[in-house]
Design an enzyme around this catalytic site. Structure first.
Site, PDB file in Angstrom:
ATOM      1  N   PRO A 198      35.058 -22.897 -65.250  1.00  0.00           N
ATOM      2  CA  PRO A 198      34.232 -23.836 -65.819  1.00  0.00           C
ATOM      3  C   PRO A 198      35.048 -24.556 -66.684  1.00  0.00           C
ATOM      4  O   PRO A 198      35.971 -24.078 -67.354  1.00  0.00           O
ATOM      5  CB  PRO A 198      33.057 -23.046 -66.221  1.00  0.00           C
ATOM      6  CG  PRO A 198      33.193 -21.770 -65.660  1.00  0.00           C
ATOM      7  CD  PRO A 198      34.558 -21.480 -65.445  1.00  0.00           C
ATOM      8  N   PRO A 199      34.355 -25.747 -66.990  1.00  0.00           N
ATOM      9  CA  PRO A 199      35.121 -26.751 -68.017  1.00  0.00           C
ATOM     10  C   PRO A 199      34.819 -25.857 -69.489  1.00  0.00           C
ATOM     11  O   PRO A 199      33.789 -25.344 -69.685  1.00  0.00           O
ATOM     12  CB  PRO A 199      34.146 -27.968 -68.056  1.00  0.00           C
ATOM     13  CG  PRO A 199      33.535 -28.079 -66.727  1.00  0.00           C
ATOM     14  CD  PRO A 199      33.245 -26.417 -66.238  1.00  0.00           C
ATOM     15  N   GLY A 200      35.867 -26.333 -70.280  1.00  0.00           N
ATOM     16  CA  GLY A 200      35.623 -25.449 -71.495  1.00  0.00           C
ATOM     17  C   GLY A 200      36.241 -24.117 -71.770  1.00  0.00           C
ATOM     18  O   GLY A 200      35.919 -23.596 -72.899  1.00  0.00           O
ATOM     19  N   THR A 201      36.786 -23.394 -70.815  1.00  0.00           N
ATOM     20  CA  THR A 201      37.131 -21.990 -70.766  1.00  0.00           C
ATOM     21  C   THR A 201      38.436 -21.846 -71.266  1.00  0.00           C
ATOM     22  O   THR A 201      38.888 -20.516 -71.553  1.00  0.00           O
ATOM     23  CB  THR A 201      36.756 -21.474 -69.427  1.00  0.00           C
ATOM     24  OG1 THR A 201      37.378 -22.057 -68.494  1.00  0.00           O
ATOM     25  CG2 THR A 201      35.313 -21.249 -69.109  1.00  0.00           C
ATOM     26  N   HIS A 419       1.135 -24.178 -76.709  1.00  0.00           N
ATOM     27  CA  HIS A 419       2.035 -24.139 -75.339  1.00  0.00           C
ATOM     28  C   HIS A 419       2.987 -23.311 -75.698  1.00  0.00           C
ATOM     29  O   HIS A 419       3.591 -22.484 -75.045  1.00  0.00           O
ATOM     30  CB  HIS A 419       2.827 -25.569 -75.507  1.00  0.00           C
ATOM     31  CG  HIS A 419       3.451 -25.621 -74.195  1.00  0.00           C
ATOM     32  ND1 HIS A 419       3.073 -26.362 -73.054  1.00  0.00           N
ATOM     33  CD2 HIS A 419       4.753 -25.487 -74.025  1.00  0.00           C
ATOM     34  CE1 HIS A 419       3.868 -26.171 -71.984  1.00  0.00           C
ATOM     35  NE2 HIS A 419       5.268 -25.895 -72.652  1.00  0.00           N
ATOM     36  N   GLU A 420       3.925 -23.600 -76.946  1.00  0.00           N
ATOM     37  CA  GLU A 420       4.985 -22.368 -77.075  1.00  0.00           C
ATOM     38  C   GLU A 420       4.604 -21.142 -77.460  1.00  0.00           C
ATOM     39  O   GLU A 420       5.193 -20.171 -77.118  1.00  0.00           O
ATOM     40  CB  GLU A 420       5.577 -22.881 -78.538  1.00  0.00           C
ATOM     41  CG  GLU A 420       6.436 -24.308 -78.233  1.00  0.00           C
ATOM     42  CD  GLU A 420       7.392 -24.500 -76.984  1.00  0.00           C
ATOM     43  OE1 GLU A 420       8.026 -23.457 -76.791  1.00  0.00           O
ATOM     44  OE2 GLU A 420       7.376 -25.498 -76.464  1.00  0.00           O
TER      45      GLU A 420
END
Length: 612
Positions: A198-201, A419-420
């Site tokens: 993946p990108p950024g690895t 909601h949370e």
């Protein structure tokens, strides 16, 4: 020598053009003529020796034509009787249409732009021959950045969290330094190593570390730099790159984002890209054209291995595929220690704790996280980075910055709090689900509030999720919507659960069509399973199941969602008193952490959710 002759030709051409312009310029100048005094002119007129007089427009000069055909110039005074004298002696009189005094200005103005154009063309040609970075003479040359010495200052010690990939590339570096040890037992070095992840690895960082460790010439280029709008330029650059590499062997050639040039041939709609395909063909030829172990090793990086051409992936070209995946907990701890160098951390900063809070983060994400924490510390005029800044940076990276300037009404604040609280309470009371990490009703990004869960490291690393876990996940996602219905009524529910509903629908459909978790359909996979769409290969793919099966899928998805909804509603109805207390706590403090939630649950009689 050729360059000297080209320069001489340019100078000769410029000289010829200048001479031609000068000749045309001076030919237009008026010829020098004899001049008379005014008294002489009047006397000649009276003696009938003047045939014609041409007066200038301002009557200050006259061009006199004598009877013998000669022409002279006369400067005229302001004499009102001149016209009468000329008329009485039968002299033809005319007035010149324009003044010759503007000749120099007009001549210079007419020559200005041609001369300017010629000078500009001359310097443009000179730059094309001698200037740095010339495209006219070096259009087909490789744009690779060449490092003849290990100047990157990056070694394997600067790369953490991807030990298996480092081991694979360490063997490559070892072969370049000690080739005899491998050839003695008949081993051959891989011609190509493909870094996939993946990108950024850290794929590009690994390549720089190889350059720093090997101490051999290092050629670095991006796949997009091969392809131009003109057919054949990319292939020419590939040939030039490998000619340079062979001249400097042993060496390493690094091609970043190789999917820009290595995509499958003939996969586009209506045909492929001729320039890119010719470039790929030349690359395939060069990679498989080595004679023995020439010492040239190709390292390429991509995050889209599924679109690469099969001929590029076969042994003999890219013999090894090294997966550079997202780091696990230990890897993240090592990466954080690397990026913490040079940063002033307070004593309360626990890098191991940060690593546990950031499952799924890549090396680039962790680097950005510590940098954001440092920026927050500087903004707050602090001399050290504390754990508060790190926690805020994690929230900022995951969900965006806090919107402190947004004024929330009491009604909206109460709605978001319930909601949370619904998400958090359902998650906390579900068996075998991720623990709640923090609940907040402070707006971040596009969200009015957020509930963070601590994902299981084992589940994240393995990627294996049980059926009960997925069912719990859907129930937790529906917890916010169900809480709104219980407290405010079905007529007052809002659009705040739109993302939750999308998540629930996606998980339910994947359970049916990808994971075979349907009692009616059985363990079958339905629909396209190739992952990301690749234009031309997948966009026109047909559905591989009937309309009857599609109707069954829709029914199974509906059943899973209904079951998750009933479980979430049962939990919140049976523990409504805890829901009210948690919502009140959120309204009062805006943020509730895991310890405060556990204390609240411990002080109340709660009922766990039924097993799905």
């Amino acid at each position: 020598m050729n360059k000297r002759w080209r320069n001489a030709g340019l100078y000769a051409l410029l000289a010829i053009v200048v001479l031609a312009l000068a000749t045309a310029f001076f030919d237009k100048q008026p010829q020098t003529r004899e001049s008379w005094k005014y008294s002489t002119f009047i006397q000649e007129v009276k003696n009938n020796k003047v045939e014609r007089v041409s007066l200038s427009s301002d009557r200050s000069r006259a061009l006199v034509t004598a009877q013998d055909g000669s022409k002279v110039l006369v400067n005229l005074p302001n004499d009102p009787a001149l016209i009468d004298i000329l008329t009485q002696n039968n002299v033809d009189i005319s007035v010149l249409p324009q003044n010759d005094e503007g000749f120099w200005f007009k001549a210079l103005s007419s020559l200005f732009f041609p001369v300017l154009l010629l000078v500009g063309l001359f310097f443009l040609l000179r730059r094309a021959q001698n200037g740095p970075g010339s495209q006219a003479m070096n259009f087909g040359k490789s744009k690779a950045r060449v490092q003849m010495e290990p100047q990157t200052q990056v070694t394997f010690g600067d790369v953490a969290g991807i030990e298996q990939a480092k081991l694979e590339l360490s063997e490559v570096v070892d072969f370049l330094k000690n080739a005899d040890r491998f050839t003695a037992v008949g081993a051959k070095i891989p011609k190509g190593v493909l870094l996939v992840g993946p990108p950024g690895t850290g794929k590009t960082l690994l390549a720089k570390a190889v350059a720093g460790e090997a101490g051999v010439p290092f050629f670095s280029i991006s796949g997009s730099e091969f392809v131009e709008m003109f057919v054949g330029v990319g292939a020419s650059r590939v040939r030039d790159l490998f000619e340079q590499a062979k001249a400097n062997a042993p060496c390493i050639v690094f091609i970043d984002e190789i999917d820009a040039v290595g995509r499958q041939r003939g996969a586009g709609l209506g045909g492929g890209n001729d320039e890119r395909e010719q470039t790929l063909n030349q690359l395939l030829t060069e990679m498989d054209g080595f004679e023995g172990n020439t010492g040239i090793i190709i390292i390429a990086a991509t995050n889209r291995p599924d679109v690469l051409d099969s001929a590029l992936m076969r042994p003999g070209r890219f013999d090894r595929q090294v997966v550079v995946d997202r780091p696990d907990y230990n890897g993240r701890s090592e990466i954080l220690r690397v990026h913490a160098r040079g940063k002033t951390l307070a004593k309360d900063v626990d890098l191991d704790k940060i690593a546990r809070r950031t499952p799924g983060f890549t090396g680039a994400d962790l680097s950005n996280l510590l940098n954001e924490a440092a920026i927050l510390a500087a903004r707050r005029n602090l001399t050290e980075i504390s754990m508060d800044e790190v926690n805020d940076a994690i929230d900022r990276v995951l969900a965006g910055p806090e919107k402190k300037d947004r004024v929330m009404s009491e009604k909206r604040k109460t709605l978001v709090a319930y909601h949370e609280a619904g998400h958090a309470l359902v998650g906390a009371l579900m068996p075998d689900y991720d623990p709640v990490q923090k609940i907040s009703i402070i707006p971040r990004g596009r969200a009015g509030g957020l509930t963070w869960f601590m994902p299981s490291e084992e589940r994240m690393d393995s990627g294996l999720f049980s059926r009960s876990y997925l069912q719990n996940q859907m129930a937790v996602a529906l917890g916010g919507r169900v809480a709104e219905e219980i407290i405010f009524g079905e007529e007052e529910v809002t659009t705040g659960a739109s993302n939750d509903l999308q998540q629930v629908t996606r998980v339910a459909r994947q359970m049916i069509t990808r994971y075979g978790m349907s009692d009616r359909l059985g363990p079958v996979a339905l629909g396209r399973q190739q992952g990301n769409i690749f234009l031309g290969r997948d966009i026109m793919s047909e559905r591989d199941f009937s309309e009857e099966t599609a109707s069954t899928i829709d029914g199974e998805v509906r059943q899973l969602v209904d079951e998750a909804y009933k479980r979430a509603k049962q939990v919140l109805v049976e523990n409504r008193h805890v829901l009210n207390q948690l919502a009140d706590l959120l309204i009062d403090k805006e943020t509730v952490d895991a310890d405060e939630l556990q204390e609240l649950l411990a002080n109340n009689d709660v009922k766990m959710a039924a097993i799905a």
